[in-house]
Design an enzyme around this catalytic site. Structure first.
Site: not given
Ligand code: GLY
Length: 396
Positions: A115, A178
């Site tokens: 992320d 994600d």
């Molecule tokens: N990227 C983690 C979520 O969307 O919770």
């Protein structure tokens, strides 16, 4: 579209769309004016007793859940959006406070995850794009190299998380939908450096996601596990959704937006077609009231909702509307407006009783808490409203 919701036929709301848009943008500007000052030294994730919490509060002693928290770029992103919208210097100043705090994360290599795109695109890369700040450029490129280093050439995927086999959880072979948004960091780095390694890695992951995450009906899986040595698919997981085979709504939103981003950066038609397929599945499942559940397959009760899924999908649908032919645009735009109007009508706080805007966000279906404010709901809500106004910055 296989199935169309009834709401597609009728008008969106009673008041004119332009009136609603103007009023909502005005309210966003008013709230951001005071909340940005009030929370200037924080990196908020949610609210406690109506006030922003602060993920930078624990610093080094709170690494996993503190400065390395995956959501720590969204507050900066909101401030850069407002800087662009208003031209007010104070937003630039406040945005840089959180951008600089995140430098500590580069020293805590093991706490970082895929992320890094969510963390440094709306902070450092936004700063670099808007002001040319050379420190921001360096931060963005460092983050892109970390993300590229997570690529597993055996299965052509980017590893999501860091759990080790001896820690009880082994996520060496785990990829999650994600990550499609994190790819934007690699596309940016490839464009800036003219080094095709970054772009190739992003495309290889997008191709893998297209093949193994997107189901024939246009819905997407959350987690797919690959054997980290052979690259073979092991299994998939429901992840933050209701269960295996279900359709976690935020995951659908990441898919819509992420494949649209991949198309925007590469021009590869299959990515746009994939974004559209996921979008059609999503639009067909929007309930009549426009409010989005945590999972499209969740049981009728309890009926938890997730405003983040609605806001992200709205912004992704508006992105698709920019990329398709004129005659196709209206369907995506209309669905986005439906979602945003439901949020402003039912779940949005514009006053001082809570520091966040959206009040009914959910991190995951099986978490103990649901329907609370979450910062990325606010980020994508503002981004989508400014897209509708025609005054956003392309952040991804
Ligand atoms: N990227 C983690 C979520 O969307 O919770």
């Amino acid at each position: 579209m296989e199935k169309e919701s009834k709401w597609m036929e009728g008008p969106n709301e009673q008041e004119s769309e332009q009136e609603w848009l103007d009023v909502t943008i005005r309210k966003i500007r008013q709230k951001m004016d005071w909340v940005s000052e009030k929370s200037r030294n924080k990196i908020p994730y949610t609210t406690v007793n109506g006030e922003h919490d602060d993920k930078s509060d624990g610093g080094v002693y709170n690494a996993d859940d503190g400065l390395n928290w995956w959501c720590n770029g969204f507050w900066g992103g909101m401030l850069w959006l407002m800087y662009h919208e208003t031209g007010e210097e104070k937003y630039r100043e406040i945005a840089r406070i959180s951008e600089e705090k995140l430098d500590w994360c580069f020293m805590d290599y093991s706490g970082l995850h895929h992320d890094v795109g969510f963390m440094w695109m709306p902070t450092a890369v936004a700063d670099y794009r808007l002001t040319g700040n050379p420190d921001s450029f360096r931060r963005g490129m460092h983050a892109a190299n970390l993300l590229a280093g997570r690529f597993n050439a055996n299965g052509n995927f980017i590893r999501a998380w860091n759990d080790q086999p001896d820690g009880g959880n082994d996520t060496r072979g785990w990829a999650i939908i994600d990550c499609m948004i994190n790819l934007s960091l690699l596309y940016w780095a490839g464009e800036e450096s003219q080094d095709p390694r970054f772009t190739r890695i992003a495309m290889a992951h997008a191709d893998t996601a297209m093949k193994y995450f997107v189901r024939p009906d246009g819905s997407v899986r959350h987690i797919v596990e690959f054997d980290p040595w052979s690259g073979q698919v092991v299994r998939d997981y429901g992840g933050q959704g209701y269960g295996q085979g279900s359709s976690w709504t935020r995951g659908q939103s990441w898919g819509i937006y992420g494949f649209a981003i991949s198309y925007r950066h590469t021009g590869i038609r299959e990515y746009l077609d994939t974004a559209k397929r996921i979008a059609h599945y999503f639009i067909a499942n929007i309930p009549e009231d426009g409010l989005i559940p945590v999972d499209f397959c969740q049981p009728e009760k309890p009926c938890w909702q997730d405003d983040t899924a609605a806001a992200i999908a709205a912004s992704g649908l508006l992105e698709i509307a920019r990329l398709v032919k004129e005659e196709e645009q209206e369907m995506y735009r209309k669905a986005a407006v439906k979602l945003l109007q439901a949020l402003t009508r039912e779940h949005c706080c514009f006053d001082r009783s809570n520091d966040c805007f959206l009040q009914k966000c959910s991190g995951s279906y099986h978490a103990p808490e649901h329907e609370f404010p979450i910062i990325y709901g606010d980020y994508y809500f503002i981004e989508a409203m400014l897209k509708l106004k025609g005054n956003d910055i392309f952040m991804w």
